[in-house]
Enzyme design. Structure first.
Site, mmCIF file in Angstrom:
data_model
loop_
_atom_site.group_PDB
_atom_site.id
_atom_site.type_symbol
_atom_site.label_atom_id
_atom_site.label_comp_id
_atom_site.label_asym_id
_atom_site.label_seq_id
_atom_site.Cartn_x
_atom_site.Cartn_y
_atom_site.Cartn_z
ATOM 1 N N SER A 45 -0.587 24.474 41.134
ATOM 2 C CA SER A 45 -1.462 25.331 40.227
ATOM 3 C C SER A 45 -1.942 26.531 41.428
ATOM 4 C CB SER A 45 -2.436 24.726 39.289
ATOM 5 O OG SER A 45 -2.988 25.646 38.559
ATOM 6 N N HIS B 194 1.941 26.573 37.841
ATOM 7 C CA HIS B 194 1.251 27.029 36.690
ATOM 8 C C HIS B 194 0.918 28.631 37.172
ATOM 9 C CE1 HIS B 194 -1.039 23.313 35.989
ATOM 10 N NE2 HIS B 194 0.097 22.989 35.379
ATOM 11 N N ASP C 296 -3.786 18.411 35.921
ATOM 12 C CA ASP C 296 -2.576 18.276 35.423
ATOM 13 C C ASP C 296 -1.635 17.715 36.309
ATOM 14 O OD1 ASP C 296 -0.318 18.686 33.606
ATOM 15 O OD2 ASP C 296 0.011 20.680 34.561
#
Length: 354
Positions: free
Chosen positions: A164, A190, A285
């Site tokens: 991310s 992400h 996540d």
């Protein structure tokens, strides 16, 4: 001496036009494009390869700018931020130029003469006749040439990577270690909508293996890397040889779409052949999915705190005991390949840190 080719990327039309006229009035500067958003700016930089970009702090603070900055480093493009906030040098998420040596900020009210002189000082030696030999200006090292990466042969393993915030630079570093015939690799990064294709092109430009966007029904074999980024569907693995991708619409998982957890959990049936890494990023996540993979026999790695831009996802993984080992970024690519080269399937046991 040739003038400095410059792109001005500022949403405010009046400020953009004023700077274009003032800076472009100098014989030392050639304004080759004016843009108002990140998508247009990325396309212009990729096509025109300017020597420098004058960009607003408003655009540079957007999370999608991470992809743009990596492109700048790849093309050896200098950039200057017009900002109302002073450069504090802090590692703040909304102040990227305060934590990176390749980013430079000037006050909104700076006179054109200062902008021109700053651009000259930043770009005077930046461009060489053969730009391919110039070092990248970002925090990552240049990618290895495609022909120099060692071959692994056709390992039975496959690779899973989640990332991310800070992940673009991290992926460039990790994938630069991969040979052209690397094991099938699946990545969730992400990023903002619309930047998935840009990120894919950027990674493909720098990697020995082929990098392609994740597409429903695609089968990914050796020498291929599929990336899900900025899409409105989760990437799941459906098995088979070569392994097949399924894109599944639905609600965000762990707060994200696509989700690292969704990809990791889908690979649990084949965990004993999997090597999974969780890189820098905010939130959790991927942590639970990595734990499920480890419990099922996968080799699992988390990026360490010192080299993470944001130590959120890797921290969550370590707290769950999901990773066998925590490694600095530079060692993760080689560690993944080493795990892929092993004949044995995963054991889920902790690996001793050297």
């Amino acid at each position: 001496m040739s003038p400095i080719s410059l792109i001005i990327a500022i949403p405010d039309r009046s400020l953009r036009r004023r700077l274009a006229q003032e800076v472009g009035g100098s014989p030392q500067i050639e304004v080759i494009a004016e843009t108002h958003d990140l998508m247009t700016t990325y396309a212009e930089v990729e096509e025109r390869e300017p020597m420098a970009v004058l960009i607003s702090g408003q655009l540079a603070r957007q999370p999608e700018f991470e992809v743009m900055r990596a492109l700048f480093a790849t093309l050896d493009v200098r950039w200057l931020v017009i900002t109302e906030r002073p450069d504090t040098g802090a590692r703040a998420p909304d102040s990227p130029w305060g934590r990176s040596s390749d980013l430079f900020a000037v006050d909104t009210g700076a006179p054109a003469s200062l902008l021109i002189e700053t651009l000259r000082s930043l770009t005077r030696t930046a461009r060489r006749p053969d730009r391919s030999s110039a070092p990248a200006t970002g925090t990552r090292p240049p990618a290895q040439p495609r022909s120099n990466a060692p071959s692994l042969g056709h390992s039975n393993r496959f690779i899973l990577i989640g990332a991310s915030t800070g992940g673009v630079d991290a992926l460039l570093t990790v994938l630069s270690a991969f040979p052209a015939d690397c094991p099938p690799t699946f990545i969730v990064q992400h990023t903002g909508g619309g930047f998935g294709e840009s990120l894919t092109r950027l990674l493909d430009r720098q990697c020995a293996a082929e990098v392609r966007p994740a597409r429903d029904g695609d089968r990914i074999g050796h020498g291929q890397i599929a990336i899900a980024a900025g899409s409105r569907a989760h990437m799941r693995l459906a098995g088979g040889k070569p392994m097949r991708i399924v894109l599944e619409a639905g609600a965000p998982i762990s707060g994200h779409m696509p989700s690292v957890d969704a990809m990791f959990h889908s690979a649990v049936p084949g965990a004993q052949r999997a090597v999974a890494a969780l890189l820098t990023g905010m939130g959790r996540d991927g942590a639970e999915g990595l734990k499920a993979l480890r419990d099922a026999g996968a080799a699992t790695i988390a990026q360490d705190k010192a080299t993470s831009t944001v130590y959120g996802m890797p921290r969550a993984a370590m707290q769950l005991d999901a990773a066998q080992i925590s490694l600095p970024l530079q060692k993760i690519g080689p560690a993944i390949l080493h795990a892929c080269a092993k004949d044995d399937t995963g054991t889920g046991k902790r690996v001793a840190t050297k």
